[in-house]
Write a protein that holds these residues in place. Sequence first.
Motif: not given
Length: 425
Positions: A307-323
């Motif tokens: 999704t991040a490199y193959g499309t222009n879609e919006n992304i919401l990523l929730s992950a801890p520090t260092g992920a």
Amino acid sequence: MAFAPMPDVLLHSDPLAYVRELEKARDDALSLLPSPISKPAAFNKEWLFSKCSQTVVASGIGASADATEALCTEVFTLLRSGRSDNEIQGQMLELVGFENMDFLGELISMRETIVAEITKESDYARVAANMKARAGQPGMQASLHSEKDQAIERDIRKSKRKPRPRKASDAAANESETEDQHSARILGFGADLRRARERQLTERPTEVFAHAPQSLPEQYPHVYTSSAKGGLGGNMLSMFGSKYALPMGTARDEFADHEEITIPISTPAPRRLTEEPVLIEDMDPLCRYTFGKYTSLNRIQSIIYPTAYGTNENILLSAPTGAGKTDVALLTILRTIAQFCSPAPRDLEWVDTSTKPRFTVAMSEFKIVYVAPMKALAAEVVEKYQSRLKWLGIQCRELTGDMQLTKAEVNATQIIVTTPEKWDV
């Protein structure tokens, strides 16, 4: 010829004064009527169960008997404990939530009444009276008791013993579990409380009550959280879905001046059959050279890569520090750069990997804005992206309260890293 009867017409010199006289007469008549006697609220088991059921339903989980019984038991355990009102307020607030402050106020203010009424209604009062009567009779006695009465007698005897001092967190957890079981018996809940609580923590509400209509919030694509359903049920604010709750196995240790909470290490979710790491050697030349020091993307980056490199879609990523969220942002940056590269990265045949691939980037055709939460992080991001994208000639600059950019510098910059306050200005 018959005429219709004429209605009575009352003539008065001051109609408004007459209306006020009628209203006063009505109010005087109503004041003579006996006032209805309001029945005081009975703070018993039925009241507690009804209030807890309303709390569970309001949280969106539905009419769950297991959740209601679990909440009733934990609330009643706190009410029965020997701790002061100020000491239990915090935990009680975690259970019922900020939206139920009236319920919390009733629990604290009527604490003794609630415990007394529920205990009086339960079998504990009857069994305790029988034990007291038998104790006053000399000689050997023979009597028949049900398994439930025998369990209640064991609880009563155990509560009269001198408690042993707590030396470890597991002892505190066992004591808390015993108190919960004691409360469940007083309330008349025969279900296994531990199993019901674990089920509420692990199952989705829609799976527990599949027959009940559920109005679920809208689910958005490309939302990456610890939940398999885009944030629904994964990062629960409690086992009822409205407030934060500590995971199973958490131990609390209270001291004179502070409280220690020990949270167990969570086990990572098992890999799916279709989940494979993205190898750097399988990427196009633009990504391969930028991520040249890596052998593969990590687990989170591999899941989001298409999704991040193959499309222009919006992304919401929730992950801890260092992920690896900064590298996920770099993938989206490379996606933008790739659209202004000549030749296209996927069409370039990069045979000699000892030299960098040759691209022509239309620098003046795009601008990328990276909003960092604080200035210290902005400086770190600038340093990282500048070193990674220097080979392309990409300019990355910081625009914060400490770092100003002239109009010429803004025009010559492709990536601007700023803070929310500066970007608003």
